[in-house]
Scaffold this motif. Structure first.
Motif, short mmCIF file in Angstrom:
data_model
loop_
_atom_site.label_atom_id
_atom_site.label_comp_id
_atom_site.label_asym_id
_atom_site.label_seq_id
_atom_site.Cartn_x
_atom_site.Cartn_y
_atom_site.Cartn_z
N PHE A 1 0.83 -1.21 0.00
CA PHE A 1 0.00 0.00 0.00
C PHE A 1 0.87 1.26 0.00
N GLU B 1 0.59 4.08 -2.76
CA GLU B 1 0.24 5.44 -2.37
C GLU B 1 1.34 6.43 -2.76
N PHE C 1 0.68 7.32 -6.30
CA PHE C 1 -0.47 8.23 -6.40
C PHE C 1 -0.10 9.62 -5.87
N ASN C 2 0.75 9.69 -4.86
CA ASN C 2 1.18 11.00 -4.36
C ASN C 2 1.92 11.78 -5.44
N ASN D 1 -0.40 14.71 -2.38
CA ASN D 1 -0.92 14.08 -1.16
C ASN D 1 -2.37 14.47 -0.87
N ASN E 1 -4.73 12.38 -3.08
CA ASN E 1 -4.50 10.93 -3.18
C ASN E 1 -5.77 10.20 -2.73
N PHE F 1 -6.32 7.22 -1.91
CA PHE F 1 -6.12 6.28 -0.80
C PHE F 1 -6.31 6.96 0.56
N TYR F 2 -6.10 8.28 0.61
CA TYR F 2 -6.25 8.99 1.88
C TYR F 2 -7.69 9.45 2.11
N ARG G 1 -6.70 -1.55 3.94
CA ARG G 1 -5.70 -0.56 4.34
C ARG G 1 -5.63 -0.44 5.86
N ARG H 1 3.57 10.39 6.42
CA ARG H 1 3.29 11.14 5.20
C ARG H 1 2.13 12.12 5.41
N ASP I 1 -1.58 11.06 5.86
CA ASP I 1 -1.63 9.65 6.21
C ASP I 1 -1.10 9.41 7.62
#
Length: 517
Positions: free
Chosen positions: A12, A16, A19-20, A25, A28, A30-31, A101, A443, A446
């Protein structure tokens, strides 16, 4: 279980990272998996209401009303039908990604067990919602779903008669069909809303909406998909014929081939077993309980900042109980506290310059790592440094490991969360002789404790209480967010920071304290 989590977490983090670099960020996806799921549910709701305007809840009219929407008014109702279908699929994807996740990041055990086990049943409701939706189209796929579902229900010892008999000849009644419409339009959605509310009820500062750009981007993607590959029906249901070729939606209908091939027992057993396994995960193994934050009313002025900053609503303000002039006092809930220590960083009395009874005592702090212990560690490590560029690195336990950076010129302090560090400690460290302080943590977007890096940055920038002292030379402070896999970037950042410090090495450390410097 731990090797599985580590491998999944590494995967992951890598995804990520890509994607960042592509979206940044802030955008993204995922966040924002949770808020994206809510967004897709909104699309499902709005498109579903529009489709219902044209839909007829009678067996002999349902198929034709859907066909009318799909072909005669394809430019609006047809698109709405496709949006309804694809947004439902997208919600399943974001739900599973969100669940995986949280598991790989180990954010499902300890006090977080409640959010986990209340999230698992939503999968059942979402799938039932999808199945009932496919049923209402009443085409050959709906007929297949109806017959196999009836066989599966007949296998359970809960019905007096055979449900499958309803699908012999023309025995499907409007009343039965209306019941399915009621479940799809009201019954399952209401239950889903209640479960989702329960799922997030123990978390504070919930953001239900994704960033606007991400929401619009998702909407455009759904629209493009709806235009390129619009949702269509199979042929009309005919109970005298057996469906032959079916285009299954594998997000919702994957259990039906299992029932066909292995029988109803397996079709019930597999999802039930998976559900039971998921519900038991928080105790496989159980996370060791951690000490919770402790309140010392003698040093608390009831400002409430600890309650504002707590990401889990574990700190609430209650009427004062010690008779002092302040109105409120913080109370810590043991069932919600994650031991992040952010409340200690928020406490105005967590000031290293303070001295009381020979110790630094604060209004709220962690018993296993108090403000006094933090001050002593910082002081001792600074005193042990030598060399021309003395730097203090403050990192967190869930980001890039700062310990390899420790040398005779670099001291490292690790905390459960960077936001546990009161900003006054930055000024304190510089005045103790440090040339600069590098703060690092998870991050951006995240944080393991949701908002730790944002809170830290806001305090240093003066956007949040307690603020960094105005006298502090901010050129000597650097902030860098890095995941566990980005240790090399952290090393590079330290080298850059050292070069910047070299350029200002002759500058007084605080303009307002030029004499002292």
């Amino acid at each position: 279980m731990r090797p599985i989590r580590k491998a999944g977490d590494a995967l992951f983090l890598r995804l990520e990272g890509w994607f960042n670099r592509t979206f940044g960020n802030h955008l993204n996806p995922f966040y924002h998996l949770g808020s994206l799921t809510f967004f897709f549910f909104w699309v499902v709701l709005v498109s579903g209401i529009y489709v219902f305007i044209f839909f007829e809840t009678r067996v002999d009219h349902a198929f034709n009303s859907v066909e009318y929407m799909t072909h005669d008014q394809w430019w609006l109702a047809g698109i709405m039908r496709s949006l309804h279908r694809y947004a439902s699929d997208a919600a399943v994807i974001t739900i599973f990604l969100h669940m995986f996740r949280e598991f790989f990041r180990d954010r499902y055990r300890g006090v977080r067990w409640f959010s986990w086990i209340t999230g698992v049943p939503t999968l059942w409701l979402v799938v039932l919602l999808g199945i009932s939706g496919y049923w209402l189209v009443w085409d050959m796929l709906a007929q297949y779903i109806a017959v196999v579902t009836a066989e599966m229900i007949d296998w359970l010892p809960i019905t007096l008669g055979s449900m499958a008999l309803n699908f012999i000849g023309d025995q499907v009644s409007d009343r039965f069909f209306t019941l399915m419409a009621f479940l799809h339009l009201l019954g399952f959605p209401v239950a889903l809303v209640f479960l989702l509310w329960t799922h997030v009820s123990r978390i504070s500062h919930i953001d239900f909406n994704p960033p606007k750009v991400l929401a619009w981007g998702s909407m455009v993607a759904l629209l493009v998909l709806s235009l390129v590959k619009p949702a269509v029906s199979h042929g009309p249901a005919d109970l005298s014929l057996a469906p032959t070729v079916l285009q299954l939606d594998w997000f919702y209908l994957n259990i039906y081939p299992v029932s066909d091939i292995l029988g109803p027992a397996w079709a019930w057993g597999i999802p039930t077993g998976v559900t039971f396994f998921l519900m038991m995960l928080p105790w496989m193994p159980r996370k060791k309980p951690e000490p919770i934050a402790e309140v010392d009313l003698d040093y608390c002025n009831g400002c409430g900042q600890c309650g504002v900053d707590c990401p889990y609503g574990a700190v609430t303000m209650q009427p004062r109980s010690d008779g002092r002039k302040f109105l409120l006092e913080p109370t810590v809930s043991a069932s919600l506290c994650t031991s992040c220590g952010i409340c200690m960083g928020a406490c105005t009395s967590s000031n290293p310059y303070r001295q009381s009874k020979g110790r630094l005592l604060t209004g709220i702090e962690m018993p296993h790592y108090s403000a006094e212990a933090l001050r002593k560690e910082v002081t001792d490590k600074i005193a042990a440094l030598s060399g021309k560029d003395r730097i203090l690195v403050v990192g967190c336990d869930f980001a890039a490991d700062p310990m390899p950076l420790e040398t005779s010129e670099v001291a490292v302090v690790r905390l459960p969360c960077t936001a546990m560090l009161p900003p006054s400690f930055l000024d304190f460290s510089i005045r103790k002789g440090i040339d600069g302080v590098l703060v690092t943590g998870c991050r951006d977007g995240d944080c393991y404790f949701r908002f730790g890096n944002h809170i830290t940055l806001d305090r240093i920038s003066g956007l949040r209480e307690p603020r960094l002292f105005g006298r502090t030379d901010q050129e000597r402070i650097d902030v860098f967010w890095a995941a566990q896999q980005e240790s090399s970037q952290l090393t590079d950042r330290l080298a850059e920071f050292r070069q910047r410090l070299d350029k200002i090495k002759d500058k007084p450390k605080s303009p307002k304290n030029r004499k002292e410097a």
